[in-house]
Every structure is written in C-alpha cells, then in structure tokens.
Design a protein around this motif. Structure first.
Motif, PDB file in Angstrom:
ATOM      1  N   PRO A 163     -24.183  10.232  -8.548  1.00 37.72           N
ATOM      2  CA  PRO A 163     -24.218   9.175  -8.520  1.00 37.72           C
ATOM      3  C   PRO A 163     -22.874   8.351  -8.421  1.00 37.72           C
ATOM      4  N   GLY A 164     -22.799   6.924  -8.028  1.00 36.19           N
ATOM      5  CA  GLY A 164     -21.626   6.308  -8.042  1.00 36.19           C
ATOM      6  C   GLY A 164     -20.896   5.675  -6.890  1.00 36.19           C
ATOM      7  N   ALA A 165     -19.821   5.272  -7.079  1.00 37.54           N
ATOM      8  CA  ALA A 165     -18.823   4.791  -6.011  1.00 37.54           C
ATOM      9  C   ALA A 165     -18.303   5.665  -5.382  1.00 37.54           C
ATOM     10  N   LEU A 166     -17.551   5.160  -4.072  1.00 34.47           N
ATOM     11  CA  LEU A 166     -16.956   5.893  -3.329  1.00 34.47           C
ATOM     12  C   LEU A 166     -15.459   5.479  -3.318  1.00 34.47           C
ATOM     13  N   VAL A 167     -14.439   6.052  -4.190  1.00 32.78           N
ATOM     14  CA  VAL A 167     -13.175   5.656  -4.242  1.00 32.78           C
ATOM     15  C   VAL A 167     -12.320   6.053  -2.971  1.00 32.78           C
ATOM     16  N   VAL A 168     -11.567   5.087  -2.449  1.00 33.44           N
ATOM     17  CA  VAL A 168     -11.086   5.205  -1.111  1.00 33.44           C
ATOM     18  C   VAL A 168      -9.575   4.998  -1.444  1.00 33.44           C
ATOM     19  N   LEU A 169      -8.976   6.186  -0.883  1.00 37.08           N
ATOM     20  CA  LEU A 169      -7.346   6.148  -1.085  1.00 37.08           C
ATOM     21  C   LEU A 169      -6.543   5.636   0.275  1.00 37.08           C
ATOM     22  N   TYR A 170      -5.370   5.325   0.127  1.00 35.50           N
ATOM     23  CA  TYR A 170      -4.720   4.852   1.493  1.00 35.50           C
ATOM     24  C   TYR A 170      -3.873   6.046   1.950  1.00 35.50           C
ATOM     25  N   SER A 171      -3.506   6.001   3.151  1.00 35.50           N
ATOM     26  CA  SER A 171      -2.376   6.804   3.624  1.00 35.50           C
ATOM     27  C   SER A 171      -1.876   6.233   4.898  1.00 35.50           C
ATOM     28  N   SER A 172      -0.498   6.252   4.877  1.00 37.09           N
ATOM     29  CA  SER A 172       0.333   5.893   6.101  1.00 37.09           C
ATOM     30  C   SER A 172       0.301   6.738   7.147  1.00 37.09           C
ATOM     31  N   ASP A 173      -0.088   7.994   7.046  1.00 40.98           N
ATOM     32  CA  ASP A 173      -0.356   9.112   8.034  1.00 40.98           C
ATOM     33  C   ASP A 173      -1.748   9.952   7.677  1.00 40.98           C
ATOM     34  N   LEU A 174      -2.770   9.757   8.212  1.00 46.37           N
ATOM     35  CA  LEU A 174      -4.126  10.128   7.938  1.00 46.37           C
ATOM     36  C   LEU A 174      -4.167  11.635   8.346  1.00 46.37           C
ATOM     37  N   GLU A 175      -3.393  12.103   9.401  1.00 49.42           N
ATOM     38  CA  GLU A 175      -3.626  13.572   9.547  1.00 49.42           C
ATOM     39  C   GLU A 175      -3.089  14.364   8.569  1.00 49.42           C
ATOM     40  N   ALA A 176      -1.609  13.812   8.370  1.00 48.52           N
ATOM     41  CA  ALA A 176      -0.758  14.598   7.362  1.00 48.52           C
ATOM     42  C   ALA A 176      -1.608  14.528   5.768  1.00 48.52           C
ATOM     43  N   THR A 177      -2.360  13.586   5.506  1.00 48.99           N
ATOM     44  CA  THR A 177      -2.883  13.612   4.174  1.00 48.99           C
ATOM     45  C   THR A 177      -4.165  14.457   4.451  1.00 48.99           C
ATOM     46  N   GLN A 178      -5.000  14.404   5.419  1.00 46.76           N
ATOM     47  CA  GLN A 178      -5.860  15.261   5.599  1.00 46.76           C
ATOM     48  C   GLN A 178      -5.370  16.877   5.470  1.00 46.76           C
ATOM     49  N   ALA A 179      -4.290  17.131   6.319  1.00 45.99           N
ATOM     50  CA  ALA A 179      -4.018  18.540   5.875  1.00 45.99           C
ATOM     51  C   ALA A 179      -3.352  18.967   4.466  1.00 45.99           C
ATOM     52  N   MET A 180      -2.773  18.004   3.764  1.00 43.94           N
ATOM     53  CA  MET A 180      -2.477  18.278   2.372  1.00 43.94           C
ATOM     54  C   MET A 180      -3.709  18.145   1.491  1.00 43.94           C
ATOM     55  N   ARG A 208       0.814  -1.044   0.104  1.00 42.66           N
ATOM     56  CA  ARG A 208       0.059  -0.031  -0.089  1.00 42.66           C
ATOM     57  C   ARG A 208       0.973   1.314   0.148  1.00 42.66           C
ATOM     58  N   LYS A 209       0.298   2.105  -0.619  1.00 42.75           N
ATOM     59  CA  LYS A 209       1.228   3.634  -1.001  1.00 42.75           C
ATOM     60  C   LYS A 209       0.235   4.735  -0.725  1.00 42.75           C
ATOM     61  N   THR A 210       0.898   5.791   0.021  1.00 40.05           N
ATOM     62  CA  THR A 210      -0.044   6.902   0.639  1.00 40.05           C
ATOM     63  C   THR A 210      -0.365   7.588  -0.850  1.00 40.05           C
ATOM     64  N   GLY A 211      -1.721   7.923  -0.959  1.00 35.56           N
ATOM     65  CA  GLY A 211      -2.252   8.681  -2.023  1.00 35.56           C
ATOM     66  C   GLY A 211      -2.668   7.806  -3.265  1.00 35.56           C
ATOM     67  N   LYS A 212      -2.546   6.598  -3.135  1.00 37.86           N
ATOM     68  CA  LYS A 212      -2.897   5.546  -4.216  1.00 37.86           C
ATOM     69  C   LYS A 212      -4.222   4.959  -3.998  1.00 37.86           C
ATOM     70  N   ILE A 213      -5.043   4.742  -5.126  1.00 36.69           N
ATOM     71  CA  ILE A 213      -6.309   4.082  -5.076  1.00 36.69           C
ATOM     72  C   ILE A 213      -6.127   2.852  -4.329  1.00 36.69           C
ATOM     73  N   ASP A 214      -6.824   2.476  -3.304  1.00 37.92           N
ATOM     74  CA  ASP A 214      -6.752   1.334  -2.450  1.00 37.92           C
ATOM     75  C   ASP A 214      -7.920   0.415  -2.406  1.00 37.92           C
ATOM     76  N   TYR A 215      -9.052   1.016  -2.506  1.00 32.98           N
ATOM     77  CA  TYR A 215     -10.536   0.367  -2.146  1.00 32.98           C
ATOM     78  C   TYR A 215     -11.484   1.164  -3.143  1.00 32.98           C
ATOM     79  N   ILE A 216     -12.672   0.382  -3.116  1.00 34.13           N
ATOM     80  CA  ILE A 216     -13.700   1.091  -3.698  1.00 34.13           C
ATOM     81  C   ILE A 216     -15.212   0.785  -3.224  1.00 34.13           C
TER      82      ILE A 216
END
Length: 123
Positions: A67-84, A2-10
C-alpha cells in the motif's frame, strides 16, 4: 532549488479524483491542476505531489499488496541516476518514459518499495 537524489514529489493512488480534490481543498486548502482525466497535481501542501486514478493502493493492479504513496526523487541526469540505482542493486520496473513536464523511471529497492526518479531536463 532541486537537487539530484532528494525527495521532490509524492504521488498517491486515488479511486475517485473529484472526491479526493474536494476533500483536500476543503480540509487543507490544497490547490489542484488536472493533467488529463487520470491525474491531478496538488500544491499549497509544503511538498508538491499528485493523485493518480487507481483501483486501489500501489501494487493492487498487479496483484501486489504494497500500500501507499509513490515517492518521487529528482535528478538532473536521469540516465546517470538510473545507472547508479542499478549498480546499487535497484531493479528498474518502469523504464524511462515521458510525461507532461519531463521524463522519469520507476525502480524497486531491495525491500521491493517502488520509487520513481524524474527530471525536467532533456537528455
């Protein structure tokens, strides 16, 4: 890996989870694991994801039309990704919350597309 910012789940909305599971099992041999009465995760579909119980497509519950799907990205640091996300102009629409297996938040991009970011790592 898994890599931060990459599509990981839908995730897809589903009006009837049992019918949804039966269809995808029969049509494509997907495998399912239930996480309570309102969510089921799927595997054996190249990309993992899930179906959540919903009255219709995303946005319908709040009167929206998206309409549609929810694309879910991965992050190893959720708070830092939210700030970005916020610094880039994204709007957090669901603050960080916990669920079985991790934590996540939802945001809207400048086009009002809703995406989520999750992490399996503790803060």
């Amino acid at each position: 890996m898994r890599k931060t910012g990459k599509i990981d789940y839908i995730e897809f909305p589903a009006i009837d989870l049992e019918a949804t599971k039966a269809f995808y099992t029969k049509a494509f041999n997907w495998k399912f694991v239930d996480y309570g009465p309102e969510y089921t995760a799927f595997s054996n579909a190249a990309l993992e994801g899930g179906f959540f119980l919903s009255a219709g497509p995303i946005g319908c519950e709040a009167g929206g039309t998206a309409p549609g799907a929810l694309v879910v990205l991965y992050s190893s640091d959720l708070e830092a990704t939210q700030a970005m996300v916020e610094q880039a102009g994204g709007k957090v629409v669901k603050p960080v919350f916990s669920f079985p297996g991790g934590r996540r938040f939802h945001f809207e991009d400048p086009n009002r597309n809703e995406l989520a970011v999750w992490s399996d790592l503790a803060p």
